[in-house]
Scaffold this active site. Sequence first.
Site, PDB file in Angstrom:
ATOM      1  N   HIS A 110     -37.756  78.345  -5.273  1.00  0.00           N
ATOM      2  CA  HIS A 110     -37.326  78.194  -3.879  1.00  0.00           C
ATOM      3  C   HIS A 110     -36.992  79.527  -3.222  1.00  0.00           C
ATOM      4  CE1 HIS A 110     -32.972  77.987  -5.319  1.00  0.00           C
ATOM      5  NE2 HIS A 110     -32.838  78.716  -4.228  1.00  0.00           N
ATOM      6  N   ASP A 114     -38.083  74.233 -10.546  1.00  0.00           N
ATOM      7  CA  ASP A 114     -37.683  75.333  -9.658  1.00  0.00           C
ATOM      8  C   ASP A 114     -37.655  76.651 -10.424  1.00  0.00           C
ATOM      9  OD1 ASP A 114     -36.799  76.751  -7.474  1.00  0.00           O
ATOM     10  OD2 ASP A 114     -34.710  76.073  -7.636  1.00  0.00           O
ATOM     11  N   SER A 149     -28.986  82.386  -6.046  1.00  0.00           N
ATOM     12  CA  SER A 149     -30.178  81.597  -6.344  1.00  0.00           C
ATOM     13  C   SER A 149     -31.196  82.429  -7.114  1.00  0.00           C
ATOM     14  CB  SER A 149     -30.828  81.102  -5.044  1.00  0.00           C
ATOM     15  OG  SER A 149     -30.101  80.067  -4.458  1.00  0.00           O
TER      16      SER A 149
END
EC number: 3.4.21.4
Length: 258
Positions: A70, A117, A213
């Site tokens: 992502h 992911d 992230s």
Amino acid sequence: MIRFTLALAVIGVTFAASTPQIETNPNLEIIGGHDANIIDYPWQISFQHRLHHFCGGFLISDTWVVTAAHCIYEGYSDTENLNIRVGSSEWSAKGKLHDVKRYITHPQYNITTMDNDIALLELALPVDLNQSVRPAKLPVAGQEIPDNAQLTITGWGATYVGGYNEYTLQVVTIPTVNINVCQSAITNDTITNNMFCAGLIGVGGKDSCSGDSGGPAVIDGQVVGIVSWGYSCADPKYPGIYTKVSAFRDWINEETEI
């Protein structure tokens, strides 16, 4: 609503997908951590777009980096503007910048469910390995994550709600959460076999989020997880969700021979 964060140094970007909505948010952050020294986490990298930190990642060799899928999306997938910084506790200085030659997102990454992911970055030139720049140790394929294990997360996310990225690397340790307990908290979405959970349920106050992230989550010296998504940050009701590295060990090997 699922929330994950791609934190830029000075701006936030929002986009919507099909239900559930996936939203970037500059006001989510690593909370309850403290300053860290890159020497203790030499695999950590800052993933940057036009020299602004927006995600984390970790070295697995002198030419390959793992991050979250992502972190690579429309507007931030132009390789000529992507680079990483290695060997520094500060995302904006010291260490060394390296250009990204290409990226590989997992072919089954699902932006709606956040399953699979994971992405790989191949560097244009190899990094120089030293005490501040070192590949991570990875788990074997299929290795499971124990409940209540101490999970250490590092990153440059803000240290208070509404803040900007922290310039100095931060570290926080939280326990892993049983998958059934996690699923009972995350009621609107599925925790797949490619994910695991961590957080202080009923307590809160410590978590990973914006700017973190794609970064590493470590148990006993192995990078077992990738910071992925969650409903909130440091909320006592909701654990954070991490990509399980061992579920992708074969794919990593197929793409990188590592």
